[in-house]
Motif scaffolding. Structure first.
Motif, short mmCIF file in Angstrom:
data_model
loop_
_atom_site.label_atom_id
_atom_site.label_comp_id
_atom_site.label_asym_id
_atom_site.label_seq_id
_atom_site.Cartn_x
_atom_site.Cartn_y
_atom_site.Cartn_z
N GLU A 71 0.21 1.52 12.64
CA GLU A 71 -0.09 2.85 12.12
C GLU A 71 1.20 3.65 12.17
OE1 GLU A 71 -4.67 3.47 13.59
OE2 GLU A 71 -3.05 4.15 14.91
N LYS B 39 7.37 4.32 1.09
CA LYS B 39 6.78 3.29 0.22
C LYS B 39 7.83 2.30 -0.25
CE LYS B 39 2.91 5.90 -1.77
NZ LYS B 39 2.37 6.45 -3.05
N ARG C 159 7.75 -1.62 0.71
CA ARG C 159 7.64 -2.60 -0.38
C ARG C 159 8.78 -3.62 -0.35
NH1 ARG C 159 6.74 1.84 -4.09
NH2 ARG C 159 4.52 1.99 -4.45
N GLN D 271 1.06 -6.26 3.90
CA GLN D 271 0.19 -5.27 3.26
C GLN D 271 0.63 -3.89 3.71
OE1 GLN D 271 -4.10 -6.11 3.59
NE2 GLN D 271 -3.53 -8.16 4.30
N CYS D 272 0.47 -2.92 2.83
CA CYS D 272 0.82 -1.53 3.16
C CYS D 272 -0.16 -0.62 2.46
CB CYS D 272 2.25 -1.23 2.70
SG CYS D 272 2.73 0.50 2.95
N TYR D 273 -0.74 0.30 3.22
CA TYR D 273 -1.71 1.25 2.68
C TYR D 273 -1.27 2.66 3.03
CZ TYR D 273 -4.49 -2.99 2.48
OH TYR D 273 -4.92 -4.26 2.22
N TYR D 274 -1.20 3.53 2.04
CA TYR D 274 -0.99 4.96 2.24
C TYR D 274 -2.38 5.53 2.48
CZ TYR D 274 0.56 9.75 1.12
OH TYR D 274 0.83 11.10 1.16
N VAL D 275 -2.62 6.14 3.66
CA VAL D 275 -3.97 6.49 4.08
C VAL D 275 -4.13 7.96 4.44
CG1 VAL D 275 -4.41 4.15 4.93
CG2 VAL D 275 -3.50 5.86 6.51
N PHE E 197 0.50 5.84 7.03
CA PHE E 197 0.45 4.49 6.49
C PHE E 197 -0.17 3.55 7.53
CE2 PHE E 197 3.91 6.31 4.07
CZ PHE E 197 3.74 5.77 2.80
#
Length: 163
Positions: A79, A94, A98, A105-109, A115
């Motif tokens: 996190e 990002k 990347r 895996q990468c998630y903008y949350v 992230f």
């Protein structure tokens, strides 16, 4: 010429959805076998697959590799909290995530973090170097929290496709 898909992926027809379900199980399934399974001609299946690839519905055809088979034994869920969510900081984060191959895996949350990342590394020494590069020495990052996975209970990339 590939069949033109509707502008919304939600408008995929029952044949497209059936093809996607089969391809998610094994993307090496022969188009002849898919055609028999969904009651279309092989040419029609080929056109539909090409159209879904062109439209971005099928994002990639990849092999899922067992990390342990290639000595990637550390899996971590991280996190990350940025100092602020300005467009420049978010875009910089990002881009960095990347460009880092170990970031699987990468998630903008939303919520308490900016992230959530899944990182796979060969060993703890490499993981430590990654955390320094990506988080500790990154001026965009306010804080981060690593959760080291003890076991990969379930992984995959299939999406449930409604009828």
């Amino acid at each position: 010429m590939p069949r033109k898909l509707p502008s919304s992926p939600a408008l995929l027809d029952r044949y497209d959805k059936a093809i996607l379900r089969l391809l998610q199980r094994d993307n090496r399934t022969a188009q002849r076998v898919i055609a028999e399974s969904v009651a279309l001609s092989t040419a029609a299946v080929q056109r539909r697959i090409a159209a879904m690839e062109a439209a971005g519905v099928i994002a990639a055809n990849v092999a899922l590799v067992n990390p342990e088979a290639v000595s990637a034994t550390i899996t971590s869920i991280v996190e990350v909290l940025l100092h602020d969510e300005s467009a420049a900081r978010v875009d910089a984060a990002k881009a960095l995530f990347r460009a880092t191959p170990e970031v699987q895996q990468c998630y903008y949350v939303t919520g308490g973090s900016s992230f959530v990342l899944v990182i796979v590394a060969p060993d703890m020494r490499r993981y430590e170097r990654l955390t320094r590069l990506l988080f500790a020495e990154n001026p965009c990052v306010k804080s981060y929290r690593s959760l080291i996975a003890l076991d990969r209970v379930k992984t995959g990339g299939t999406i449930t496709i409604p009828d």
